[in-house]
Design an enzyme around this catalytic site. Structure first.
Site, short mmCIF file in Angstrom:
data_model
loop_
_atom_site.label_atom_id
_atom_site.label_comp_id
_atom_site.label_asym_id
_atom_site.label_seq_id
_atom_site.Cartn_x
_atom_site.Cartn_y
_atom_site.Cartn_z
N ARG A 16 0.75 -1.19 -0.07
CA ARG A 16 0.30 -0.17 0.01
C ARG A 16 0.69 1.22 0.12
NH1 ARG A 16 -0.75 4.24 3.21
NH2 ARG A 16 -0.79 2.92 5.19
N HIS A 216 3.60 3.13 13.95
CA HIS A 216 3.67 3.25 12.71
C HIS A 216 4.74 4.36 12.43
CE1 HIS A 216 2.16 3.59 8.34
NE2 HIS A 216 2.75 4.84 8.53
N HIS A 218 8.34 6.01 10.34
CA HIS A 218 8.98 6.33 9.01
C HIS A 218 10.53 6.60 9.34
CE1 HIS A 218 5.78 6.66 5.92
NE2 HIS A 218 5.16 6.56 7.16
N CYS A 249 4.62 9.24 2.97
CA CYS A 249 3.29 9.83 2.70
C CYS A 249 3.20 10.85 1.58
CB CYS A 249 2.80 10.40 4.00
SG CYS A 249 1.22 11.25 3.71
N ASN A 260 8.72 3.89 5.12
CA ASN A 260 8.25 3.29 6.65
C ASN A 260 9.90 2.64 6.99
OD1 ASN A 260 5.99 3.55 5.13
ND2 ASN A 260 5.04 2.41 6.95
#
Lengths: 316, 316
Positions: A16, A216, A218, A249, A260
Site C-alpha cells: 500500500r 507506525h 517512518h 506519505c 517506512n
C-alpha cells in the site's frame, strides 16, 4: 532488557505505502504477485491497497481490481486503507478484511491537507464509521493518531494534543460499546527520536496504563530503527512496516528518504535479539528484492543488500 | 534515560572510509576540499587517508599528496589509518596528527585477510609501534578491537575473545607505561544488534569498570542507529562515523549497504535528544550532499535527503 517483548507483530504496509508513492505504477498482476509472495512469509496482515482519489494517487486507481484478484490465504488478513466514508464503502464491497479502526490526526493542518477535513469534522466522520462497522458486524480494533510526533506543516505537535486524540478515540469506542484493542501512534512524517518515543509512549501509559500501543514509523531522518528499539525496550510489540523500506506519505511535503521502517530489518533485529516474529526472514528478504525488481530502483532496506547472518552460522 | 551523555564526540571517518571503497576515485583537490569543508563544521577529528598497498586500495595511492595539501585548522586533528609499520612510518613523515593507537582483531581469519598477520604477529607488531610512539613522543590514546561483534569469515566472535583482545591491548599499554584513553569496539562487518552492544559493553565494563569505550559501527544490516542509541543509553560518548554514511571495509567480503553509521544522522539524533556534539548540523548536511556530488551517486544518509527539523521550528 527485561521489557523486550517475546513476540513482535508486523503489519506489512509495503504494497500500500510503496505503490502509493512510487513513480512507476505496476500492472495489477505484479501488485497481486507482490502481495501473494509476502503472504507466504508468515506475515499475518498485509495492507494491500488504499482508497484514494485517483487524481491524487493515480497508482491506486486499480485498487478494486487488485483486491479482487489476490488469491487469499486463510491465515492472513488482507486490508485496505481508507481516509473517508466513501473509501470505507469501497472496502466493504470488496473481498478484503475490513479492520474496524478510528483515524484521527493530532495536527489540524495535516488533517486538512491529508484528508480535507478538520479534526472536528474527522471526529464526526469517525462516528459514522462506527455506525457502518456496527451495521456490518465489524469489530473495532485499533485507533490511529497520525502526526503523533510532529507535523511537516505545524512543526511540533504538543504531547497534550496527542493525549487529547487518544482520549477522543477511546471515547468514541466507549460511546459505541466497542473497546479498542489499542492505539497506534504514527510518526507520519518522520520527526521522532528515541527520546520522543519514550516520552510520548510514557505520557500515554501514565494516563492509560493498560492501553496496548502500536507504532507506525517512518525512517525519514535515520532514527527509524533506533525508535523501534526504544519501543521494544518499553515492551511495544506491534509495528507497521514496509518490505525494503518502501513508502512515504504522498502529502507530507518532503522528498527523499521518507519510507517506512523496513520490515525485514526489523525482523532481522528482532530475531537476532531472540524476539520471535513468526516470519521467515529469508523469504521476506526475497520479497524486498522483488520490490526492487518491480519498482526498478534500489530501495533503502539494508539486510536485503547485505544478507542476513544465517550463512555465517551455517559455515560455523 | 539518565545515562545519556551530555556531549558526544564524533571522529569523522568519511574521507578515509569513503574514498577507500568508492568506485570513483577523486582528484586530490576534491579530496582536500571535502576534508577542509568537514573541518569547518565543528568536527574535531577527521580521518583523512589510509596507508594501504595501492594495489589493494588504489584510491589511496595519493594519500601523501592529500595529507600535504590540506590547509589545516588548529582546532582539528587530521589523522590517517595504518595497519602496518610501513604505514605508520609514512604517517610520521607527513603533516598529519599521528594518534597513538593499538589495533588488534578479535577474529584470527579476519586479521589475516585484512592485515596479512595472525593475532600473535599483530601483537608483536603493536609493540614495535609502541617503540616508535615512544621515540616520536606520541602519546598512546585508543586501543581498537576490530570484528568485536562478529566476523564475515568466522561468524560468531566469542565475547571471551573480545575480552582477551582488550586485555592484550591494556597490557601492551601498561608494559610501555602508557595508559590508554579507552578502547574502541569495532563492528567492522555490521553484525551487532542493540542486545550485542549491551552485552559486549557490559562484559568489558564488568571487568574494567572505569575503561572508556568508543564504538566504530557499520550500518550493514539496518541496526546501526539502534546500536548508537543502545550505546548512548549506556553513556557511551565516542563514535566513529562517516558523513552521508560513506564507507565499508574493502576486505569484508560482502557488498551492499555496508557503510559506516552516518555522522549527520547521529548528530541529528543527538541534538534532538539534547545531547551536544559541538557540530553545526546544517553544515555537516552540506558536506554529505557534497559527498554525493563528488562520488556521483546517492548515499545512504537520511537526514541529508529529508532535511533537519530546523525549518519547522523557524516557521513556528
Amino acid at each position: 532488557m527485561s521489557d523486550l517483548p517475546k513476540h513482535v507483530h508486523i503489519h506489512e504496509e509495503g504494497p500500500r505505502e510503496g505503490i502509493q508513492i512510487e513513480k512507476r505504477n505496476l500492472a495489477v498482476s505484479d501488485k497481486v504477485r507482490f502481495i501473494e509472495t509476502i503472504a507466504e512469509t508468515g506475515v499475518k496482515q498485509i495492507d494491500c491497497v488504499s482508497f484514494m482519489n485517483p487524481k491524487r494517487v493515480p497508482n491506486m486507481a486499480d485498487a478494486d481490481e487488485v483486491a479482487k484478484a489476490i488469491r487469499k490465504r486463510d491465515d492472513v488478513r488482507y486490508t485496505g486503507l481508507w481516509l473517508n466514508t466513501r473509501g470505507l464503502e469501497r472496502a466493504l464491497a470488496l473481498p478484503l478484511d475490513v479492520v474496524g479502526s478510528i483515524r484521527m490526526t493530532a495536527s489540524e493542518t495535516f488533517s486538512v491537507k491529508n484528508t480535507n477535513k478538520t479534526i472536528a469534522q474527522t471526529e464526526a466522520e469517525q462516528r459514522s464509521w462506527m455506525e457502518i462497522y456496527r451495521d456490518n458486524d465489524i469489530a473495532l480494533e485499533w485507533g490511529y493518531v497520525m502526526t503523533a510526533f510532529g507535523c511537516s506543516f505545524e512543526g511540533e505537535v504538543p504531547v497534550e494534543n496527542v493525549l487529547k486524540m487518544v482520549e477522543t478515540i477511546l471515547n468514541i469506542g466507549t460511546e459505541y460499546g466497542q473497546p479498542l484493542k489499542g492505539i497506534y501512534l504514527a510518526d507520519t512524517v518522520g520527526f521522532a527520536t528515541p527520546l520522543d518515543i519514550e516520552t510520548r509512549i510514557g505520557a500515554v501509559r501514565e494516563r492509560w496504563p493498560d492501553l496496548k500501543i502500536g507504532l507506525h514509523l517512518h525512517d525519514t531522518r535515520g532514527t527509524g530503527m533506533a525508535n523501534v528499539y526504544a519501543a521494544l525496550r518499553m515492551g511495544v510489540d506491534q509495528f507497521d512496516s514496509s518490505v525494503a523500506g518502501l513508502g512515504g506519505c504522498p502529502f507530507a511535503e518532503h522528498k527523499g528518504a521518507a519510507g517506512n521502517v523496513c520490515s525485514e530489518d526489523i525482523v532481522f533485529m528482532c530475531h537476532e535479539m531472540d524476539i520471535e516474529t513468526g516470519i521467515d526472514l529469508e523469504a521476506l528478504i526475497e520479497c524486498a528484492r522483488m520490490a526492487e525488481d518491480l519498482f526498478g530502483h534500489e530501495l533503502p532496506g539494508k539486510v536485503m543488500h547485505a544478507g542476513s547472518l544465517q550463512r555465517f552460522r551455517q559455515v560455523a
